[in-house]
Design an enzyme around this catalytic site. Structure first.
Site, PDB file in Angstrom:
ATOM      1  N   GLY A  31      19.399  42.729 130.521  1.00  0.00           N
ATOM      2  CA  GLY A  31      18.725  41.479 130.506  1.00  0.00           C
ATOM      3  C   GLY A  31      19.807  40.296 129.934  1.00  0.00           C
ATOM      4  O   GLY A  31      21.069  40.791 129.306  1.00  0.00           O
ATOM      5  N   GLY A  33      20.095  36.537 127.580  1.00  0.00           N
ATOM      6  CA  GLY A  33      19.263  35.583 126.837  1.00  0.00           C
ATOM      7  C   GLY A  33      20.395  34.523 125.928  1.00  0.00           C
ATOM      8  O   GLY A  33      21.525  34.782 126.200  1.00  0.00           O
ATOM      9  N   GLY A  34      19.965  33.795 125.367  1.00  0.00           N
ATOM     10  CA  GLY A  34      20.498  32.742 124.369  1.00  0.00           C
ATOM     11  C   GLY A  34      21.719  33.367 123.514  1.00  0.00           C
ATOM     12  O   GLY A  34      22.767  32.978 123.011  1.00  0.00           O
ATOM     13  N   GLY A  36      22.870  36.726 123.743  1.00  0.00           N
ATOM     14  CA  GLY A  36      23.978  37.519 124.594  1.00  0.00           C
ATOM     15  C   GLY A  36      23.046  38.751 125.622  1.00  0.00           C
ATOM     16  O   GLY A  36      21.782  38.301 125.953  1.00  0.00           O
ATOM     17  N   LYS A  55      21.282  44.572 121.693  1.00  0.00           N
ATOM     18  CA  LYS A  55      21.314  43.032 122.090  1.00  0.00           C
ATOM     19  C   LYS A  55      22.741  42.654 121.498  1.00  0.00           C
ATOM     20  O   LYS A  55      23.012  42.854 120.343  1.00  0.00           O
ATOM     21  CB  LYS A  55      20.262  42.233 121.624  1.00  0.00           C
ATOM     22  CG  LYS A  55      20.115  40.747 121.899  1.00  0.00           C
ATOM     23  CD  LYS A  55      18.992  40.158 121.607  1.00  0.00           C
ATOM     24  CE  LYS A  55      18.719  39.672 120.381  1.00  0.00           C
ATOM     25  NZ  LYS A  55      17.597  38.840 120.231  1.00  0.00           N
ATOM     26  N   ASP A 150      10.790  29.416 119.042  1.00  0.00           N
ATOM     27  CA  ASP A 150      11.148  29.758 120.351  1.00  0.00           C
ATOM     28  C   ASP A 150      10.143  30.608 121.131  1.00  0.00           C
ATOM     29  O   ASP A 150      10.654  31.503 121.802  1.00  0.00           O
ATOM     30  CB  ASP A 150      12.704  30.030 120.224  1.00  0.00           C
ATOM     31  CG  ASP A 150      13.206  30.010 121.755  1.00  0.00           C
ATOM     32  OD1 ASP A 150      12.637  29.245 122.708  1.00  0.00           O
ATOM     33  OD2 ASP A 150      14.353  30.672 121.921  1.00  0.00           O
TER      34      ASP A 150
END
Length: 344
Positions: A31, A33-34, A36, A55, A150
């Site tokens: 995956g 995301g914002g 990394g 992550k 968020d």
């Protein structure tokens, strides 16, 4: 950082991370995301080898050290079955990596438009997320109120049992535990479509901002669509205002996910849609607390489960009336298997 001393027991070596991820190999990438990229891999732990998620911070995406350290502190302090668990972290060379429990089914956004995710499963996921947010919003003697900032379907992870796990606390804000309301002034952050319009316009953040974002997720699950539409890589439309209007004009039937519509017990859908609409109310004062949301969603789930069980009992009684014992046994065994998988 000296304040990370209390978390030294969570620190692991970069060599272990690289070994588990095949040096951040493409086959291990699961995956983005914002923060990394996210990789999966097995770590050797005291109780054996275990699959985890790594992550990896990419500063080019806008987040950095503050979000990294906040994630460590928040997830070490706030423990709940519906919050993702931080297992380790790595700070070495120029790398900053967070290690989480592995959610084998990925993020919820992958299943929004998937008819295989039943209405009952969707309700259970919603109840779990609501309980987690209520835990964060209701401060106790041991923790401050936490506003996530968020909440969105891509930040809700699912394990192999479809248990939801709220993740990504890098943007969260803490408030005092001894106040009924928490208002924080900050630059508005969040994701278009999910972000509370009042927070975006004024910069004043409150727990009701999370309620709004969660309401958008509720509508996504009910409608089988993400809250935004893209064309050629550009955001072209946000659907929340249209969803709100359809509810107000009694046109809910136009937006409900048709592929699972027949599964939805009418009272369950009514209870669910009513609380979802209240969550996305333009006025903060009109939005429910997360404690109220939990209660309403639990009612919607109870109504759905009762409907499924009642329908099955009627069907079995009809089979028994016709003395079709073989079909009766087959249906009964299938029902038990479904119960074990928790799919009703």
């Amino acid at each position: 950082m000296s304040f990370l001393g209390e978390f030294d027991h969570l620190k692991i070596k970069l060599q272990d991370v690289k070994l588990a991820t095949d040096d951040f190999g493409r086959t291990k990438l699961i995956g983005r995301g914002g923060f990394g990229q996210v990789y999966k891999g097995e770590l050797s732990l005291p109780n054996g080898r275990k699959m985890v998620a790594f992550k990896r911070l990419d500063r080019r995406l806008g987040q950095g050290n503050p979000e990294f350290y906040k994630e460590i502190m928040m997830l070490s302090k706030y423990k709940h079955e519906n919050l993702v668990s931080l297992m380790h972290y790595c700070i070495e060379d120029d790398e900053m990596i967070l290690v989480y429990e592995y959610a084998s089914r990925g993020s919820l956004d992958r299943y929004i438009g998937d008819a295989n995710l039943t209405w009952s499963q969707r309700l259970k996921i919603c109840v779990g997320v609501a309980r987690a947010l209520n835990f964060l919003h209701d401060p106790t003697e041991t923790h401050q109120r936490l506003i996530h900032r968020d909440i969105k379907s891509s930040n809700i992870l699912l394990d192999d049992k479809w248990t939801p796990k709220v993740s990504d606390f890098g943007l969260s804000k803490a408030g005092p535990a001894n106040q009924l309301h928490t208002y924080v002034f900050s630059n508005a952050v969040g994701t278009p479509g999910y972000c509370d319009p009042l927070y975006f316009e004024t910069g004043f953040l409150s727990k009701e901002s999370d309620v709004y974002s969660f309401g958008v997720v509720l509508f996504e699950l009910m409608c089988g669509k993400m809250c935004f539409e893209y064309q050629n890589g550009r955001l072209t439309q946000i659907l929340v205002n249209n969803w709100r209007k359809c509810y107000e004009e009694n046109r809910l039937d136009e937006i409900v996910f048709r592929d699972i519509k027949k599964q939805m017990q009418s009272d369950s859908l009514s209870t669910f849609s009513r609380v979802a609409y209240r969550c996305i109310n333009k006025s903060r004062e009109e939005r429910p607390t997360m404690a109220e949301v939990v209660k309403e969603l639990e009612i919607a789930l109870e109504q759905q489960v009762s409907f499924v069980v009642k329908s099955l009992n009627l069907f079995i009684n009809e089979l028994k009336r016709r003395h079709n014992i073989y079909i009766y046994i087959y249906i009964y065994r299938r029902f038990i298997r479904i119960l074990k998988r928790k799919q009703i």
